[in-house]
Design an enzyme around this catalytic site. Sequence first.
Site, PDB file in Angstrom:
ATOM      1  N   ASP A 169     -16.073 -90.978  25.067  1.00 22.03           N
ATOM      2  CA  ASP A 169     -14.341 -90.478  24.579  1.00 22.03           C
ATOM      3  C   ASP A 169     -14.471 -89.622  23.931  1.00 22.03           C
ATOM      4  O   ASP A 169     -15.226 -90.311  22.644  1.00 22.03           O
ATOM      5  CB  ASP A 169     -13.846 -91.607  25.093  1.00 22.03           C
ATOM      6  CG  ASP A 169     -12.171 -91.217  25.194  1.00 22.03           C
ATOM      7  OD1 ASP A 169     -12.196 -90.711  26.433  1.00 22.03           O
ATOM      8  OD2 ASP A 169     -10.789 -90.630  24.165  1.00 22.03           O
ATOM      9  N   GLN A 170     -13.742 -88.759  23.374  1.00 24.76           N
ATOM     10  CA  GLN A 170     -12.933 -87.768  22.408  1.00 24.76           C
ATOM     11  C   GLN A 170     -12.321 -87.854  22.279  1.00 24.76           C
ATOM     12  O   GLN A 170     -10.822 -87.774  23.193  1.00 24.76           O
ATOM     13  CB  GLN A 170     -13.945 -86.345  22.566  1.00 24.76           C
ATOM     14  CG  GLN A 170     -14.120 -85.597  21.969  1.00 24.76           C
ATOM     15  CD  GLN A 170     -14.731 -83.838  21.891  1.00 24.76           C
ATOM     16  OE1 GLN A 170     -14.172 -82.806  22.352  1.00 24.76           O
ATOM     17  NE2 GLN A 170     -15.729 -84.561  21.454  1.00 24.76           N
TER      18      GLN A 170
END
Length: 193
Positions: A70-71
């Site tokens: 996830d970013q």
Amino acid sequence: MPQKLILASTSPYRRELLSRLGLAFDVANPQTDESPIFGESPESMALRLSEAKARAAAQAYPDALIIGSDQVATVNGNIYGKPGTHERAVKQLRELSGKTVNFFTGLCLLNARTGEAEVRGIPTLVTFRELTDSEIDNYLRREPAYNCAGSAKSEGLGIALMSSMRGDDPNALVGLPLIALCDMLRKQSLGVL
């Protein structure tokens, strides 16, 4: 028997990056609630969600090695997610113009067989040039980056919006830190080479 490798992501960018390693893998939709938790830092959120995505996929793949990622893009504690529309992308790029953005990528490798997870955070600092409204509009018309945090694709024309990048893994900015992932896979006896 070797464990199956699963990418817990529907991102075409992560799928393309993982395919560069030449490993056989399947893709799973982790169907994870990505809502922030009140008071949670952006970095903690990315780490939590990367592990949550891997654990969600483990229900369907209880014997696999599962990759979650996830970013978040942040400036001064403000989170910039995927804009979704042209108007929101324009707004984001106006706000990011001339600023340094932390694109923080959470990466998790879960051994679903043992329940053991390794989670790492990989920051990439990107400084955007001072952008004119015309440059922003021209960019988004040529490369509508509406499904990218921060509204720009560094692997494409978005590189023209930036003045510098600093980080340990150029792939992290696209969404899957391959250097860290290769190290994690080696620890699970799944070497890339």
